[in-house]
Design a protein around this motif. Structure first.
Motif, PDB file in Angstrom:
ATOM      1  N   VAL A 125      -7.755  88.978  13.475  1.00  0.00           N
ATOM      2  CA  VAL A 125      -6.732  88.123  12.875  1.00  0.00           C
ATOM      3  C   VAL A 125      -7.333  87.166  11.847  1.00  0.00           C
ATOM      4  CG1 VAL A 125      -4.948  86.424  13.390  1.00  0.00           C
ATOM      5  CG2 VAL A 125      -5.341  88.327  14.950  1.00  0.00           C
ATOM      6  N   HIS A 126      -8.533  86.663  12.125  1.00  0.00           N
ATOM      7  CA  HIS A 126      -9.109  85.667  11.203  1.00  0.00           C
ATOM      8  C   HIS A 126      -9.348  86.257   9.812  1.00  0.00           C
ATOM      9  CE1 HIS A 126     -12.440  87.810  13.033  1.00  0.00           C
ATOM     10  NE2 HIS A 126     -13.170  87.490  12.005  1.00  0.00           N
ATOM     11  N   LEU A 127      -9.631  87.565   9.760  1.00  0.00           N
ATOM     12  CA  LEU A 127      -9.838  88.189   8.437  1.00  0.00           C
ATOM     13  C   LEU A 127      -8.514  88.255   7.679  1.00  0.00           C
ATOM     14  CD1 LEU A 127     -12.231  91.150   9.368  1.00  0.00           C
ATOM     15  CD2 LEU A 127     -12.825  88.897   8.491  1.00  0.00           C
ATOM     16  N   ILE A 128      -7.438  88.530   8.397  1.00  0.00           N
ATOM     17  CA  ILE A 128      -6.119  88.584   7.763  1.00  0.00           C
ATOM     18  C   ILE A 128      -5.718  87.182   7.305  1.00  0.00           C
ATOM     19  CG2 ILE A 128      -3.692  89.172   8.132  1.00  0.00           C
ATOM     20  CD1 ILE A 128      -4.754  91.175  10.314  1.00  0.00           C
ATOM     21  N   GLU A 129      -6.001  86.201   8.167  1.00  0.00           N
ATOM     22  CA  GLU A 129      -5.666  84.820   7.808  1.00  0.00           C
ATOM     23  C   GLU A 129      -6.456  84.364   6.586  1.00  0.00           C
ATOM     24  OE1 GLU A 129      -4.467  83.219  12.266  1.00  0.00           O
ATOM     25  OE2 GLU A 129      -6.448  82.745  11.434  1.00  0.00           O
ATOM     26  N   ARG A 130      -7.704  84.744   6.553  1.00  0.00           N
ATOM     27  CA  ARG A 130      -8.549  84.384   5.408  1.00  0.00           C
ATOM     28  C   ARG A 130      -7.960  84.995   4.125  1.00  0.00           C
ATOM     29  NH1 ARG A 130     -11.297  81.500   2.302  1.00  0.00           N
ATOM     30  NH2 ARG A 130     -12.823  82.563   1.001  1.00  0.00           N
ATOM     31  N   ALA A 131      -7.550  86.267   4.215  1.00  0.00           N
ATOM     32  CA  ALA A 131      -6.970  86.938   3.051  1.00  0.00           C
ATOM     33  C   ALA A 131      -5.709  86.211   2.602  1.00  0.00           C
ATOM     34  CB  ALA A 131      -6.656  88.395   3.386  1.00  0.00           C
ATOM     35  N   GLU A 132      -4.882  85.838   3.564  1.00  0.00           N
ATOM     36  CA  GLU A 132      -3.621  85.192   3.201  1.00  0.00           C
ATOM     37  C   GLU A 132      -3.850  83.797   2.637  1.00  0.00           C
ATOM     38  OE1 GLU A 132      -1.216  85.749   6.692  1.00  0.00           O
ATOM     39  OE2 GLU A 132      -0.623  87.768   6.024  1.00  0.00           O
ATOM     40  N   HIS A 133      -4.882  83.136   3.129  1.00  0.00           N
ATOM     41  CA  HIS A 133      -5.227  81.813   2.591  1.00  0.00           C
ATOM     42  C   HIS A 133      -5.580  81.921   1.101  1.00  0.00           C
ATOM     43  CE1 HIS A 133      -6.943  77.797   2.439  1.00  0.00           C
ATOM     44  NE2 HIS A 133      -8.024  78.327   1.870  1.00  0.00           N
ATOM     45  N   VAL A 134      -6.411  82.912   0.772  1.00  0.00           N
ATOM     46  CA  VAL A 134      -6.809  83.090  -0.631  1.00  0.00           C
ATOM     47  C   VAL A 134      -5.602  83.496  -1.482  1.00  0.00           C
ATOM     48  CG1 VAL A 134      -8.247  84.455  -2.200  1.00  0.00           C
ATOM     49  CG2 VAL A 134      -9.187  83.650  -0.036  1.00  0.00           C
ATOM     50  N   LEU A 135      -4.764  84.374  -0.935  1.00  0.00           N
ATOM     51  CA  LEU A 135      -3.576  84.800  -1.694  1.00  0.00           C
ATOM     52  C   LEU A 135      -2.650  83.619  -1.968  1.00  0.00           C
ATOM     53  CD1 LEU A 135      -2.769  88.245  -0.069  1.00  0.00           C
ATOM     54  CD2 LEU A 135      -3.670  87.785  -2.354  1.00  0.00           C
ATOM     55  N   ASN A 136      -2.609  82.716  -1.015  1.00  0.00           N
ATOM     56  CA  ASN A 136      -1.819  81.516  -1.195  1.00  0.00           C
ATOM     57  C   ASN A 136      -2.380  80.679  -2.349  1.00  0.00           C
ATOM     58  OD1 ASN A 136       0.409  80.180  -0.341  1.00  0.00           O
ATOM     59  ND2 ASN A 136      -0.677  78.909   1.155  1.00  0.00           N
ATOM     60  N   GLU A 137      -3.706  80.573  -2.388  1.00  0.00           N
ATOM     61  CA  GLU A 137      -4.357  79.798  -3.442  1.00  0.00           C
ATOM     62  C   GLU A 137      -4.087  80.349  -4.832  1.00  0.00           C
ATOM     63  OE1 GLU A 137      -8.523  79.608  -2.282  1.00  0.00           O
ATOM     64  OE2 GLU A 137      -8.297  77.422  -2.235  1.00  0.00           O
ATOM     65  N   VAL A 138      -4.108  81.675  -4.971  1.00  0.00           N
ATOM     66  CA  VAL A 138      -3.881  82.248  -6.302  1.00  0.00           C
ATOM     67  C   VAL A 138      -2.398  82.541  -6.539  1.00  0.00           C
ATOM     68  CG1 VAL A 138      -6.184  83.287  -6.447  1.00  0.00           C
ATOM     69  CG2 VAL A 138      -4.303  84.636  -5.573  1.00  0.00           C
ATOM     70  N   ARG A 139      -1.562  82.105  -5.591  1.00  0.00           N
ATOM     71  CA  ARG A 139      -0.101  82.287  -5.687  1.00  0.00           C
ATOM     72  C   ARG A 139       0.277  83.765  -5.797  1.00  0.00           C
ATOM     73  NH1 ARG A 139       1.079  77.404  -9.530  1.00  0.00           N
ATOM     74  NH2 ARG A 139      -0.231  75.863  -8.499  1.00  0.00           N
ATOM     75  N   LEU A 140      -0.302  84.546  -4.903  1.00  0.00           N
ATOM     76  CA  LEU A 140       0.066  85.962  -4.844  1.00  0.00           C
ATOM     77  C   LEU A 140       0.647  86.298  -3.477  1.00  0.00           C
ATOM     78  CD1 LEU A 140      -2.690  88.213  -6.495  1.00  0.00           C
ATOM     79  CD2 LEU A 140      -0.265  88.110  -7.067  1.00  0.00           C
ATOM     80  N   ILE A 141       0.848  85.268  -2.663  1.00  0.00           N
ATOM     81  CA  ILE A 141       1.220  85.524  -1.269  1.00  0.00           C
ATOM     82  C   ILE A 141       2.552  86.273  -1.165  1.00  0.00           C
ATOM     83  CG2 ILE A 141       2.354  83.280  -0.866  1.00  0.00           C
ATOM     84  CD1 ILE A 141       0.011  85.046   1.638  1.00  0.00           C
ATOM     85  N   ASP A 142       3.441  86.040  -2.125  1.00  0.00           N
ATOM     86  CA  ASP A 142       4.732  86.738  -2.075  1.00  0.00           C
ATOM     87  C   ASP A 142       4.584  88.234  -2.319  1.00  0.00           C
ATOM     88  OD1 ASP A 142       5.922  84.340  -1.576  1.00  0.00           O
ATOM     89  OD2 ASP A 142       6.429  83.961  -3.687  1.00  0.00           O
ATOM     90  N   GLN A 143       3.475  88.617  -2.946  1.00  0.00           N
ATOM     91  CA  GLN A 143       3.245  90.041  -3.231  1.00  0.00           C
ATOM     92  C   GLN A 143       2.327  90.698  -2.189  1.00  0.00           C
ATOM     93  OE1 GLN A 143       3.547  88.095  -6.324  1.00  0.00           O
ATOM     94  NE2 GLN A 143       5.524  89.146  -6.267  1.00  0.00           N
ATOM     95  N   ALA A 144       2.052  89.963  -1.094  1.00  0.00           N
ATOM     96  CA  ALA A 144       1.035  90.445  -0.148  1.00  0.00           C
ATOM     97  C   ALA A 144       1.264  91.884   0.305  1.00  0.00           C
ATOM     98  CB  ALA A 144       0.969  89.519   1.062  1.00  0.00           C
ATOM     99  N   ASP A 145       2.511  92.284   0.451  1.00  0.00           N
ATOM    100  CA  ASP A 145       2.791  93.628   0.962  1.00  0.00           C
ATOM    101  C   ASP A 145       2.979  94.676  -0.127  1.00  0.00           C
ATOM    102  OD1 ASP A 145       2.727  93.193   3.798  1.00  0.00           O
ATOM    103  OD2 ASP A 145       4.517  91.961   3.514  1.00  0.00           O
ATOM    104  N   SER A 146       2.880  94.257  -1.385  1.00  0.00           N
ATOM    105  CA  SER A 146       3.060  95.237  -2.465  1.00  0.00           C
ATOM    106  C   SER A 146       1.807  96.086  -2.623  1.00  0.00           C
ATOM    107  CB  SER A 146       3.309  94.535  -3.806  1.00  0.00           C
ATOM    108  OG  SER A 146       4.292  93.552  -3.653  1.00  0.00           O
ATOM    109  N   VAL A 147       2.040  97.351  -2.951  1.00  0.00           N
ATOM    110  CA  VAL A 147       0.916  98.231  -3.241  1.00  0.00           C
ATOM    111  C   VAL A 147       0.379  97.868  -4.628  1.00  0.00           C
ATOM    112  CG1 VAL A 147       0.239 100.628  -3.662  1.00  0.00           C
ATOM    113  CG2 VAL A 147       1.782 100.078  -1.795  1.00  0.00           C
TER     114      VAL A 147
END
Lengths: 256, 353
Positions: A125-147
């Motif tokens: 889980v911590h690896l997924i959380e880390r990924a989402e944290h970075v995506l949040n920083e670059v404002r890509l979190i809304d696209q997290a599930d896009s291919v």
């Protein structure tokens, strides 16, 4: 603060392609916690110089030294493990995977979990959380599930930067990070680079064409011209040099 | 519990769930649902090929490596077990050491091929595997003092796995509980276990890394993955799994020869099963292997029926004559690849709302 030895150093770094010398005897040291902009006209050897440092190309001569250790002959992953990270000018992502998985793979590499074949990846889980944290920083979190292959170009550029941020190496090499981004996306990335710069452990090398970006971020500018280092110093001084004026006023109208 | 068993890789499509459950139930109760020797042979072959095709998908679909040596590894496993059973007698210990030796030899071969040739371009790797596999097939048929040559090897299996052995005297649901039935369940459970192990591997951090290497080896290196080692490990794992499938086949058939294990025809069948089922998803191996083997086995019968039914219509009855079954098998493949370019499983997963 006492003067430390430089974190990264190149000595007489050279690469030849046949008769063409693409990088010619470049000697340069980079201090910990600084941001150095590398400028020069197209074809000056900036990206090639990067490739020699991060290992995509092997030098014909000279050395690359990281933290006092010579890494000139090391493979790309070995250099990455020792603290060199790179974002590419030509976007290089994992196209069939989704955005979150792209960043998660970086976090997984950093945690050296790649050869774990008995546990479920979704349980880390911590690896997924880390990924989402970075995506949040670059404002890509809304696209997290896009291919990734379905992502607009600007978002792919952001993800390119996100992969490097997730890797969080000691030396971060950005090769025109804002190229191909829309005007309103550029400040997000510049703000991130500024934040990384304020973290004193990080050393940043930045290839960039936009002079205003360089002025606001760089502690130092080095100029490459025909593969050779022709100027090195304070941003204000270097920008005023005739060779820079010529190169930038001549080639890129929006600069200077 | 179920999530753990399937390593979190749920079918993610209603129709696919139904299809997979159907296959699972049919295989689990095959001796009772479809009595008869031919159907039991088919069911066992499906179990073994699910493992074999899944192990190939691990390589092709996940790691993006094209290899033509998969039947060689399948054969190494089969010959390992066959030689052990024929030289040291039909005992469980022969079975175990033969299987282990086959798996180890397959692993070493794969390691050598991987380290020597995975650094080069994909097409060269494919060519190297083709050359090595062809040479191996020739070698096996030439070493007739050891392998029986083209005739192959016939041998016994432990007493409990022989048809003559009876566990209990009474029949259950009109089916005799004999050695053949026990052997079928041995094959079934071993195949299920191997499949679940592979399902875990592809959903582990390692499996995810393989996908990254397949997608973009250049970037995978740049974020710190040693690509050659991941590719080599995938090759070794896939070879070992193929060898274990080969051992199961050797134990089931009590015969091992070039035609059942090493032939290029089987290699092409495996490729087709992976593509029809869907690359990059192990459930594709289940669906692909089942459909392919059913078609291979029963299309002729079906066409025989069709020919009789249409005997009054001249051209149609000639077209559906049983001897043209290969033509129709070909047509089926072309249609399935045309309509399901991402395989049956890929298509079903796309279709989910």
């Amino acid at each position: 603060m006492t003067k430390e030895h430089p974190i990264l150093e190149t000595e007489g770094l050279t690469i030849r392609f046949g008769g063409h010398v693409a990088v010619d005897q470049v000697s340069c040291a980079f201090d910990r916690g600084t941001l150095t902009a590398i400028v020069g006209p197209n074809g000056a050897g900036k990206t090639t110089y990067f490739n020699l440092i991060s290992g995509q190309l092997r030098a014909s001569g000279g050395t690359v030294i990281l933290n006092g250790e010579e890494i000139t002959r090391m493979s790309v992953p070995e250099r990455t493990k020792r603290g060199i990270g790179r974002a590419f000018q030509l976007t290089s992502l994992f196209p069939t995977l989704n955005v979150r998985e792209n960043v998660r793979l970086v976090a997984q590499a950093k945690a050296s979990k790649g050869f774990d074949m008995l546990s479920m990846a979704s349980r880390h889980v911590h690896l997924i959380e880390r990924a989402e944290h970075v995506l949040n920083e670059v404002r890509l979190i809304d696209q997290a599930d896009s291919v990734v292959s379905a992502l607009p170009h600007g978002d792919q550029r952001k993800l390119e930067v996100a992969l490097l941020i997730a890797l969080g190496p000691q030396v971060l090499m950005f090769d025109e990070p804002t190229a191909g981004m829309s005007v309103d996306e550029v400040p997000v990335i510049l703000e991130l680079i500024r934040k990384l710069k304020n973290d004193m452990d990080r050393t940043i090398l930045l290839v960039e064409h936009k002079m205003d970006v360089i002025r606001s971020l760089a502690d130092r500018i080095i100029v490459l011209h025909n593969g050779a280092l022709v100027a090195d110093g304070d941003p204000a001084e270097v920008i005023a040099l005739p060779v820079v004026q010529e190169a930038y006023l001549g080639k890129t109208p929006e600069a200077a | 519990m179920l999530t753990r068993l399937l390593s979190g890789d749920m079918p993610r499509s209603g129709l696919l769930t139904v299809l997979l459950l159907g296959i699972l139930v049919s295989l689990a109760f095959a001796p009772f649902l479809f009595p008869g020797t031919k159907s039991l042979e088919t069911a066992a072959k499906i179990c073994i090929f699910i493992v074999l095709v899944a192990s190939y998908d691990l390589l092709l679909g996940y790691a993006g490596i094209v290899s033509f040596a998969h039947t060689m590894f399948f054969g190494i496993g089969a010959y390992g077990t066959a030689l052990a059973l024929s030289t040291t007698g039909p005992t469980y210990s022969s079975m175990i050491w033969g299987t282990a030796a086959g798996a180890i030899v397959a692993g070493i071969f794969a390691l050598a091929i991987g380290l020597f040739s995975l650094r080069v371009k994909a097409i060269f790797f494919a060519m190297v595997t083709l050359a090595v596999a062809s040479a191996f097939a020739v070698l096996m048929s030439q070493l007739s003092w050891l392998t029986g040559g083209e005739d192959g090897l016939n041998y016994g299996v432990p007493r409990e796995f022989k048809p003559a052995f009876k566990l209990i005297d009474e029949k259950i649901l009109d089916v005799r509980i004999n050695g053949k039935l026990l052997l079928y369940y041995f094959v079934f459970f071993a195949s299920a276990a191997l499949f679940l192990i592979m399902l875990r591997i592809v959903n582990s951090p390692f499996g995810r890394t393989l996908k990254a290497v397949r997608d973009n080896a250049f970037r995978a290196e740049a974020i710190g993955y040693k690509v050659v080692w991941y590719r080599t490990t995938a090759t070794v794992l896939s070879a070992v799994m193929a060898a274990l499938a080969g051992s199961l086949l050797a134990i089931w058939l009590r015969y091992t020869g070039p035609a059942t294990t090493l032939s290029m025809e089987i290699m092409i069948d495996i490729l087709l099963m992976v593509v029809i089922g869907g690359m990059g998803t192990l459930y594709g191996a289940v669906v692909g292997a089942t459909i392919f083997i059913l078609a291979q086995t029963y299309l002729q019968n079906l066409m025989g029926l069709a020919e009789t039914a249409t005997s009054s219509i001249p051209i149609v009855s000639t077209l559906v004559a049983p001897e043209r079954w290969l033509l129709w098998l070909g047509v089926l493949f072309i249609l399935s690849v045309y309509f399901f370019p991402s395989g049956i499983v890929g298509r079903l997963r796309e279709g989910r709302a």
